[in-house]
Design a protein around this motif. Structure first.
Motif, PDB file in Angstrom:
ATOM      1  N   UNK A 171      55.627 118.459  52.088  1.00 41.87           N
ATOM      2  CA  UNK A 171      56.290 117.036  52.358  1.00 41.87           C
ATOM      3  C   UNK A 171      57.125 117.543  53.355  1.00 41.87           C
ATOM      4  N   UNK A 172      57.440 116.194  54.231  1.00 41.99           N
ATOM      5  CA  UNK A 172      58.477 116.028  55.314  1.00 41.99           C
ATOM      6  C   UNK A 172      59.905 116.145  54.976  1.00 41.99           C
ATOM      7  N   UNK A 173      60.755 116.232  55.701  1.00 42.03           N
ATOM      8  CA  UNK A 173      62.195 116.307  55.288  1.00 42.03           C
ATOM      9  C   UNK A 173      62.786 114.905  54.763  1.00 42.03           C
ATOM     10  N   UNK A 174      62.137 113.925  55.388  1.00 44.15           N
ATOM     11  CA  UNK A 174      62.553 112.550  54.942  1.00 44.15           C
ATOM     12  C   UNK A 174      61.683 112.129  53.805  1.00 44.15           C
ATOM     13  N   UNK A 175      61.976 112.612  52.307  1.00 44.54           N
ATOM     14  CA  UNK A 175      61.126 112.566  51.445  1.00 44.54           C
ATOM     15  C   UNK A 175      60.826 111.075  50.758  1.00 44.54           C
ATOM     16  N   UNK A 176      61.804 110.146  51.378  1.00 38.21           N
ATOM     17  CA  UNK A 176      61.601 108.670  50.947  1.00 38.21           C
ATOM     18  C   UNK A 176      60.190 108.199  51.102  1.00 38.21           C
ATOM     19  N   UNK A 177      59.428 108.785  52.214  1.00 35.00           N
ATOM     20  CA  UNK A 177      58.192 108.484  52.693  1.00 35.00           C
ATOM     21  C   UNK A 177      57.021 109.090  51.643  1.00 35.00           C
ATOM     22  N   UNK A 178      57.408 110.029  50.654  1.00 39.28           N
ATOM     23  CA  UNK A 178      56.584 110.266  49.678  1.00 39.28           C
ATOM     24  C   UNK A 178      56.974 109.587  48.164  1.00 39.28           C
ATOM     25  N   UNK A 179      58.213 109.352  48.211  1.00 37.85           N
ATOM     26  CA  UNK A 179      58.719 108.733  46.872  1.00 37.85           C
ATOM     27  C   UNK A 179      58.406 107.215  46.922  1.00 37.85           C
ATOM     28  N   UNK A 180      58.039 106.510  47.984  1.00 35.89           N
ATOM     29  CA  UNK A 180      57.749 105.239  48.131  1.00 35.89           C
ATOM     30  C   UNK A 180      56.279 104.937  47.763  1.00 35.89           C
ATOM     31  N   UNK A 181      55.432 105.762  48.172  1.00 34.28           N
ATOM     32  CA  UNK A 181      53.944 105.657  47.740  1.00 34.28           C
ATOM     33  C   UNK A 181      53.788 105.974  46.208  1.00 34.28           C
ATOM     34  N   UNK A 182      54.757 106.864  45.719  1.00 37.48           N
ATOM     35  CA  UNK A 182      54.600 107.214  44.160  1.00 37.48           C
ATOM     36  C   UNK A 182      54.936 106.169  43.515  1.00 37.48           C
ATOM     37  N   UNK A 183      56.031 105.459  43.832  1.00 39.43           N
ATOM     38  CA  UNK A 183      56.488 104.305  43.087  1.00 39.43           C
ATOM     39  C   UNK A 183      55.663 103.009  43.167  1.00 39.43           C
ATOM     40  N   UNK A 184      54.864 102.901  44.334  1.00 39.63           N
ATOM     41  CA  UNK A 184      54.080 101.864  44.448  1.00 39.63           C
ATOM     42  C   UNK A 184      52.957 102.149  43.467  1.00 39.63           C
ATOM     43  N   UNK A 185      52.566 103.262  43.433  1.00 43.89           N
ATOM     44  CA  UNK A 185      51.233 103.679  42.426  1.00 43.89           C
ATOM     45  C   UNK A 185      51.815 103.677  41.034  1.00 43.89           C
ATOM     46  N   UNK A 186      53.062 104.014  40.799  1.00 44.60           N
ATOM     47  CA  UNK A 186      53.312 104.091  39.234  1.00 44.60           C
ATOM     48  C   UNK A 186      53.307 105.209  38.717  1.00 44.60           C
ATOM     49  N   UNK A 187      53.451 106.600  39.730  1.00 47.56           N
ATOM     50  CA  UNK A 187      53.002 107.859  39.203  1.00 47.56           C
ATOM     51  C   UNK A 187      54.472 108.692  39.291  1.00 47.56           C
ATOM     52  N   UNK A 188      54.567 109.610  38.436  1.00 45.96           N
ATOM     53  CA  UNK A 188      55.421 110.577  38.806  1.00 45.96           C
ATOM     54  C   UNK A 188      55.049 111.677  39.446  1.00 45.96           C
ATOM     55  N   UNK A 189      55.842 112.106  40.441  1.00 46.05           N
ATOM     56  CA  UNK A 189      55.595 113.384  41.241  1.00 46.05           C
ATOM     57  C   UNK A 189      55.999 114.716  40.355  1.00 46.05           C
ATOM     58  N   UNK A 190      54.949 115.254  39.650  1.00 51.07           N
ATOM     59  CA  UNK A 190      55.246 116.467  38.757  1.00 51.07           C
ATOM     60  C   UNK A 190      55.181 117.718  39.447  1.00 51.07           C
ATOM     61  N   UNK A 191      54.766 117.757  40.573  1.00 49.35           N
ATOM     62  CA  UNK A 191      54.367 119.021  41.273  1.00 49.35           C
ATOM     63  C   UNK A 191      54.711 118.843  42.774  1.00 49.35           C
ATOM     64  N   UNK A 192      55.405 119.703  43.481  1.00 49.36           N
ATOM     65  CA  UNK A 192      55.607 120.035  44.902  1.00 49.36           C
ATOM     66  C   UNK A 192      55.164 121.123  45.241  1.00 49.36           C
ATOM     67  N   UNK A 193      54.062 121.172  46.355  1.00 48.51           N
ATOM     68  CA  UNK A 193      53.559 122.423  46.757  1.00 48.51           C
ATOM     69  C   UNK A 193      53.812 122.630  48.317  1.00 48.51           C
ATOM     70  N   UNK A 194      54.013 124.000  48.698  1.00 49.50           N
ATOM     71  CA  UNK A 194      54.095 124.353  50.117  1.00 49.50           C
ATOM     72  C   UNK A 194      52.683 125.195  50.275  1.00 49.50           C
ATOM     73  N   UNK A 195      51.940 124.785  51.470  1.00 46.23           N
ATOM     74  CA  UNK A 195      50.969 125.744  51.975  1.00 46.23           C
ATOM     75  C   UNK A 195      51.612 127.181  52.506  1.00 46.23           C
ATOM     76  N   UNK A 196      52.727 126.943  53.138  1.00 41.28           N
ATOM     77  CA  UNK A 196      53.220 127.927  53.684  1.00 41.28           C
ATOM     78  C   UNK A 196      54.563 127.550  54.297  1.00 41.28           C
ATOM     79  N   UNK A 197      55.626 128.557  54.502  1.00 41.10           N
ATOM     80  CA  UNK A 197      56.903 128.475  55.178  1.00 41.10           C
ATOM     81  C   UNK A 197      56.672 127.794  56.475  1.00 41.10           C
ATOM     82  N   UNK A 198      57.018 126.746  56.671  1.00 43.95           N
ATOM     83  CA  UNK A 198      56.853 125.908  57.923  1.00 43.95           C
ATOM     84  C   UNK A 198      57.699 126.453  59.157  1.00 43.95           C
TER      85      UNK A 198
END
Length: 455
Positions: free
Chosen positions: A30-57
């Motif tokens: 996820x980018x630092x401005x997390x509102x851009x992920x919260x918004x699509x989750x809200x539109x879809x009516x899903x809960x973000x249960x996991x946040x994962x990183x592929x690596x330390x960016x």
């Protein structure tokens, strides 16, 4: 049925992803401005249960810890990553359920970093997509030289092995969803295209069509300078970044703008390059808000130096503040909107400089005018052809090497005009007579061999 939503950050050449099912989802890189992920989750009516990183960016500040905190999600980070934030360590082969029948499987893919991990999205036990972070990209791989110079060759060989592992374990039709590669300097070479699959990469990606020794030699030979701000992103992400703060900065009047310039601070004009050339405050630098603002400003500015932003209107200022926060330039010292007439002191006039084309440059030379031509492209670009008798200082080195620019009127160019505008503003701020070549380099090439030399 699963879904995957893409969150684009074109200014940095990156993507984050939201993937899930009927009720729950995972956020990937996820980018630092997390509102851009919260918004699509809200539109879809899903809960973000996991946040994962592929690596330390190394190229942007992550929003992972804050997104996990706000949503109550588990924060999954590769086990070998050295981070100082609460997380769930992930190892090769770990499987985590996202939703009914939807599972995330971790696949160790070292190369971009030693701990890099890709994630296979499985539906009903079958691979539906692979989130490859900085491993297998579109026609490229993530560069292996961002961690430690002594590890670069070893990591390049690991990239080759990781790409082959993904190609070996996954079917041709599986979509490849990378984080880097859309203009990101984390990519080993420029990526072409917007989407790909394992099958397409199998026949086109150097990591999959070349033997390991050839691949490593070619990869290392093509690596160029690393953006300076990358040195700061990894440590910020390992320590856990502060939540983003996008509240408006303090407003500066003309007197404060002048005072900050006098103090040696950076005052950055975000307007387009045409408007800047026509009139600007003496001493200011032009980084267009619509260009690669975060990449080039973060690359060029001495880290930690206060920056004041000048914008045409509030939306431009707000967008720029958001973009800069993504690379750790958190709080502008001050800001102002309007135009040069609002930003210069009483009795002062805005500065200006001319713009030209390569045809204008040819004309000036044919008239016998003594002009200095300055090429601010990267080394690899210049190797493909350059204006005869031109000086060369890549844009990211120019601020520290202004005294090396030969005396005379300077016609500064790049490949399209964007970097030339930055360079022209720096030269103008240093008191030089400058012409910004606002043109595509291909137009110089069309002028023939008397203009462009091949290296």
């Amino acid at each position: 049925m699963f879904f995957v939503d893409t969150v684009e950050t074109p200014g940095l050449g990156n993507r984050g992803y939201l993937a899930g099912g009927r009720s729950t989802a995972v956020a990937v890189d996820p980018p630092r401005d997390i509102d851009r992920l919260l918004a699509p989750a809200a539109r879809r009516g899903v809960r973000i249960a996991l946040v994962v990183e592929t690596h330390v960016h190394n190229d942007y500040v992550t929003g992972g810890p804050e997104l996990a905190r706000l949503t109550g999600a588990e924060y999954l980070v590769p086990a070998d990553a050295r981070v100082r934030v609460p997380r769930v360590p992930v190892a090769d082969g770990d499987r985590t359920e996202i939703d009914d029948g939807l599972v995330l499987r971790a696949v160790a893919t070292p190369g971009h970093t030693p701990h890099h991990t890709s994630y296979v999205l499985e539906e009903g036990g079958r691979a539906a997509a692979v989130l490859t972070g900085g491993s297998l990209l579109i026609g490229a791989v993530g560069r292996p030289d961002l961690v430690e110079p002594r590890l670069t060759r070893e990591l390049a060989r690991a990239q080759h092995a990781s790409a082959h592992r993904l190609a070996r374990e996954l079917a041709d039709e599986v979509p490849v969803l990378p984080t880097h590669g859309f203009g990101s300097f984390c990519s080993s070479v420029p990526s072409e295209g917007d989407a790909t699959t394992i099958g397409r990469e199998r026949g086109a990606n150097d990591a999959l069509v070349k033997d390991v020794d050839t691949f490593v030699a070619d990869l290392l030979a093509g690596l160029e300078d690393v953006p300076a701000h990358y040195a700061h992103m990894g440590p910020v992400n390992a320590a856990g970044p502060a939540p983003i703060d996008l509240t408006p900065p303090r407003r500066a009047d003309a007197a404060e703008v002048a005072a900050r310039l006098a103090a040696g601070e950076w005052v950055v004009d975000l307007r387009d390059r045409t408007a800047f050339a026509e009139g600007h405050v003496a001493g200011t630098f032009n980084f267009e808000a619509d260009g690669k603002l975060a990449t080039y400003l973060a690359w060029l500015i001495p880290w930690g130096k206060p920056v004041t932003l000048l914008a045409a209107e509030p939306r431009q200022l707000a967008d720029a503040q958001r973009e800069l926060a993504r690379v750790g330039i958190d709080r502008p010292a001050a800001a102002a909107t309007g135009g040069p007439a609002d930003w210069v002191g009483d009795g002062e006039a805005p500065r200006s400089f001319p713009r030209g084309t390569f045809a204008d440059l040819v004309g000036a030379r044919e008239r016998g005018e003594e002009v200095v031509v300055l090429d601010v492209r990267r080394d690899s670009e210049r190797a493909g052809g350059h204006v005869a008798d031109s000086a060369h200082i890549p844009i990211h080195r120019l601020h520290g090497r202004l005294d090396e620019v030969p005396d005379g009127e300077v016609w500064v160019h790049c490949a399209s005009g964007t970097r030339a505008a930055i360079a022209a503003s720096m030269l103008d701020a240093a008191g030089r007579e400058v012409v910004a070549v606002d043109d595509f380099f291909r137009n110089a090439e069309r002028a023939g061999p008397t203009v462009v030399r091949r290296s």
